[in-house]
Design an enzyme around this catalytic site. Structure first.
Site, PDB file in Angstrom:
ATOM      1  N   ARG A 143      -1.770  -8.624  -0.915  1.00  0.00           N
ATOM      2  CA  ARG A 143      -1.856  -8.476  -2.369  1.00  0.00           C
ATOM      3  C   ARG A 143      -0.602  -8.849  -3.147  1.00  0.00           C
ATOM      4  NH1 ARG A 143      -4.669  -2.684  -2.001  1.00  0.00           N
ATOM      5  NH2 ARG A 143      -3.360  -2.786  -0.158  1.00  0.00           N
ATOM      6  N   ARG A 192       2.464  -7.820   6.777  1.00  0.00           N
ATOM      7  CA  ARG A 192       1.684  -7.893   5.533  1.00  0.00           C
ATOM      8  C   ARG A 192       2.187  -8.982   4.575  1.00  0.00           C
ATOM      9  NH1 ARG A 192      -1.362  -2.973   4.494  1.00  0.00           N
ATOM     10  NH2 ARG A 192      -2.339  -2.676   6.516  1.00  0.00           N
ATOM     11  N   ASP A 207      -7.483  -7.272  10.725  1.00  0.00           N
ATOM     12  CA  ASP A 207      -7.129  -5.875  10.562  1.00  0.00           C
ATOM     13  C   ASP A 207      -7.307  -5.165  11.892  1.00  0.00           C
ATOM     14  OD1 ASP A 207      -6.486  -3.882   8.191  1.00  0.00           O
ATOM     15  OD2 ASP A 207      -7.727  -2.827   9.645  1.00  0.00           O
TER      16      ASP A 207
HETATM   17  O1  CP3 Z   1       0.247 -10.370   6.936  1.00  0.00           O
HETATM   18  C1  CP3 Z   1      -0.188  -9.497   7.694  1.00  0.00           C
HETATM   19  O2  CP3 Z   1       0.522  -8.582   8.154  1.00  0.00           O
HETATM   20  C2  CP3 Z   1      -1.605  -9.681   8.167  1.00  0.00           C
HETATM   21  C3  CP3 Z   1      -2.558  -8.854   8.312  1.00  0.00           C
HETATM   22  C4  CP3 Z   1      -2.751  -7.369   8.535  1.00  0.00           C
HETATM   23  C5  CP3 Z   1      -3.639  -6.589   7.747  1.00  0.00           C
HETATM   24  N1  CP3 Z   1      -3.767  -5.391   8.338  1.00  0.00           N
HETATM   25  C6  CP3 Z   1      -4.320  -7.063   6.541  1.00  0.00           C
HETATM   26  C7  CP3 Z   1      -4.759  -6.066   5.548  1.00  0.00           C
HETATM   27  C8  CP3 Z   1      -2.301  -6.569   9.572  1.00  0.00           C
HETATM   28  C9  CP3 Z   1      -1.299  -6.900  10.669  1.00  0.00           C
HETATM   29  C10 CP3 Z   1      -2.963  -5.310   9.422  1.00  0.00           C
HETATM   30  C11 CP3 Z   1      -2.806  -4.217  10.384  1.00  0.00           C
HETATM   31  C12 CP3 Z   1      -3.143  -2.852   9.969  1.00  0.00           C
HETATM   32  N2  CP3 Z   1      -4.248  -2.415   9.273  1.00  0.00           N
HETATM   33  C13 CP3 Z   1      -2.392  -1.729  10.337  1.00  0.00           C
HETATM   34  C14 CP3 Z   1      -1.137  -1.786  11.181  1.00  0.00           C
HETATM   35  C15 CP3 Z   1       0.028  -2.219  10.387  1.00  0.00           C
HETATM   36  C16 CP3 Z   1       0.556  -1.189   9.429  1.00  0.00           C
HETATM   37  O3  CP3 Z   1       0.502  -1.464   8.221  1.00  0.00           O
HETATM   38  O4  CP3 Z   1       1.037  -0.159   9.894  1.00  0.00           O
HETATM   39  C17 CP3 Z   1      -3.021  -0.596   9.811  1.00  0.00           C
HETATM   40  C18 CP3 Z   1      -2.545   0.834   9.927  1.00  0.00           C
HETATM   41  C19 CP3 Z   1      -4.206  -1.037   9.149  1.00  0.00           C
HETATM   42  C20 CP3 Z   1      -5.235  -0.211   8.480  1.00  0.00           C
HETATM   43  C21 CP3 Z   1      -5.340  -0.602   7.055  1.00  0.00           C
HETATM   44  N3  CP3 Z   1      -6.018  -1.730   6.617  1.00  0.00           N
HETATM   45  C22 CP3 Z   1      -4.752   0.009   5.904  1.00  0.00           C
HETATM   46  C23 CP3 Z   1      -3.928   1.259   5.941  1.00  0.00           C
HETATM   47  C24 CP3 Z   1      -5.075  -0.786   4.792  1.00  0.00           C
HETATM   48  C25 CP3 Z   1      -4.614  -0.618   3.355  1.00  0.00           C
HETATM   49  C26 CP3 Z   1      -5.645  -0.108   2.431  1.00  0.00           C
HETATM   50  C27 CP3 Z   1      -5.244  -0.339   0.988  1.00  0.00           C
HETATM   51  O5  CP3 Z   1      -6.075  -0.901   0.252  1.00  0.00           O
HETATM   52  O6  CP3 Z   1      -4.133   0.028   0.608  1.00  0.00           O
HETATM   53  C28 CP3 Z   1      -5.873  -1.859   5.259  1.00  0.00           C
HETATM   54  C29 CP3 Z   1      -6.415  -2.970   4.464  1.00  0.00           C
HETATM   55  C30 CP3 Z   1      -5.692  -4.260   4.604  1.00  0.00           C
HETATM   56  N4  CP3 Z   1      -5.386  -4.868   5.789  1.00  0.00           N
HETATM   57  C31 CP3 Z   1      -5.264  -5.097   3.545  1.00  0.00           C
HETATM   58  C32 CP3 Z   1      -4.690  -6.240   4.130  1.00  0.00           C
HETATM   59  C33 CP3 Z   1      -4.129  -7.452   3.438  1.00  0.00           C
HETATM   60  C34 CP3 Z   1      -5.443  -4.809   2.073  1.00  0.00           C
HETATM   61  C35 CP3 Z   1      -6.867  -4.974   1.701  1.00  0.00           C
HETATM   62  C36 CP3 Z   1      -7.106  -5.792   0.479  1.00  0.00           C
HETATM   63  O7  CP3 Z   1      -6.332  -6.716   0.189  1.00  0.00           O
HETATM   64  O8  CP3 Z   1      -8.120  -5.533  -0.169  1.00  0.00           O
END
Ligand code: CP3
Length: 355
Positions: free
Chosen positions: A36, A32, A81
């Site tokens: 944000r 991540r 994602d």
């Molecule tokens: O820099 C990186 O790591 C790149 C990208 C990345 C994202 N999601 C971007 C993202 C990666 C590798 C993921 C994988 C992902 N997504 C996982 C596995 C990794 C982990 O964290 O365990 C999981 C479980 C998800 C599912 C998911 N997507 C969640 C739980 C969330 C958070 C929701 C929130 O708003 O708190 C997301 C959204 C997400 N994926 C964001 C990002 C940057 C945030 C969304 C935003 O910025 O509006």
């Protein structure tokens, strides 16, 4: 499909550490790292949905590059994602800010499983186009592609969204193993298709995120999950690029997760890397494992923790680990100060690289 000649980044510390060589500096990147914590991320994402951004090649490239420009990290992770291939295949879902993935029609019955679509590579054409742009933009920095592992994807589909206890998922797994394995089979096919598309487009490594596998006992993991994750790793092995495997709270599963076939095993902060090396066994690189919350504790505490982890990683290597890639034990928390991340990268690079 978009195919790109594989790059030969023989000096890249991340790839050298992953394959058992001696890197010129200790490699570090952060899960991540694009997101944000960066004001420039919040700016380009203003008014654009998360999933919409993941299907816009220029945005995928720009957001993936943002932490590379700022932090001097040793790898880029594709901005995408884990639910992107499910969405691309036609499953009705969205990523809700502050919540996570939400599925319109949760998968609960044999009929639901039968109706699940497969992924056709052209459906992730925007992702592979983004990878094409990135290979030009990145220079010598390796690009890590990724996918969600079948179990973590299954949890979102069965629960209908994020879940603390995974009770419906475990209920299906334990009460209806046949439906469970069918569901996992479909998700494994989708995961393989998504990773093959990224590999064909030229990513330099891949990571399989089984973020929620730590909710399982080792016996459950071995029976209901591992054969499917193993199939993912086997089917992408021919590409010859490093394959990483990561989960949270997986201290008790590290041996099994390593056996599933990865070259790099991600470790969360709950277990020291030297102990992780004992559990994983020799011949794999370890990745981790600074607690993301430590980045809020000020420079003295950060330095003490970074030095402890580097020391334990060096011991892990004497115990047979192939190398160490510094990372957090999970993702960067959204309100982390980005200058602290940059300083932490510099500190890690200032330490001697492990032999
Ligand atoms: O820099 C990186 O790591 C790149 C990208 C990345 C994202 N999601 C971007 C993202 C990666 C590798 C993921 C994988 C992902 N997504 C996982 C596995 C990794 C982990 O964290 O365990 C999981 C479980 C998800 C599912 C998911 N997507 C969640 C739980 C969330 C958070 C929701 C929130 O708003 O708190 C997301 C959204 C997400 N994926 C964001 C990002 C940057 C945030 C969304 C935003 O910025 O509006």
């Amino acid at each position: 499909m978009n195919t790109h000649a594989r790059r030969q980044l023989t000096d890249a510390p991340y790839l050298v550490a992953a394959t058992g060589g001696v890197p010129r500096r200790r490699p570090v990147w952060f899960q991540r790292q694009a997101g944000r914590s960066l004001p420039e991320y919040r700016e380009v994402r203003a008014g654009i949905g998360m999933l919409e951004s993941c299907f816009d090649p220029e945005l995928v490239c720009e957001i993936t590059m943002q932490p590379i420009r700022r932090h001097d990290v040793d790898a880029a992770i594709l901005f995408s994602d884990i639910v992107v291939p499910l969405k691309a295949a036609g499953i009705d879902l969205d990523i809700v800010p502050g919540v996570g993935p939400v599925v319109a029609n949760p998968v609960r019955t044999v009929d639901d499983v039968r109706k699940l679509p497969r992924l056709r590579p052209e459906e992730v054409g925007a992702v592979t186009a983004g990878i094409g742009l990135l290979l030009d933009a990145l220079g010598e920095v390796p690009l890590i592609g990724f996918a969600g592992a079948p179990f973590t994807l299954a949890s979102y589909l069965v629960e209908g969204g994020p879940s603390k206890n995974h009770e419906r998922t475990k209920a299906m797994m334990l009460a209806d193993p046949e439906i469970w394995h069918q569901l996992m089979g479909v998700l494994t096919d989708i995961t393989i298709e998504f990773l093959q598309a990224q590999i064909g487009a030229g990513v330099d490594a891949v990571q399989l995120f089984d973020s929620w596998a730590g909710a399982l006992t080792q016996a459950q993991y071995r029976e209901y999950v591992m054969p499917h994750s193993e199939r993912v790793f086997t089917e992408i092995a021919a590409a010859g690029i490093p394959r990483a495997h990561f989960g949270v709270g997986t201290g008790e599963l590290l041996g099994a997760m390593g056996e599933a076939g990865a070259d790099i095993v991600g470790v969360d902060w709950r277990i020291p890397l030297n102990e992780a090396a004992r559990r994983v066994g020799p011949g794999k690189a370890l990745q981790g494992n600074l607690d993301p919350a430590v980045l809020f504790a000020g420079p003295k505490a950060i330095e003490a923790e970074v030095r402890r982890i580097a020391h334990e990683a060096d011991e892990a290597i004497t115990l047979g680990a192939k190398g160490h890639i510094f990372n957090l034990g999970h993702g960067v928390l959204p309100n982390t100060d980005p200058t602290v991340i940059t300083d932490t990268v510099a500190l890690i690079h200032s330490l001697p690289a492990p032999l």
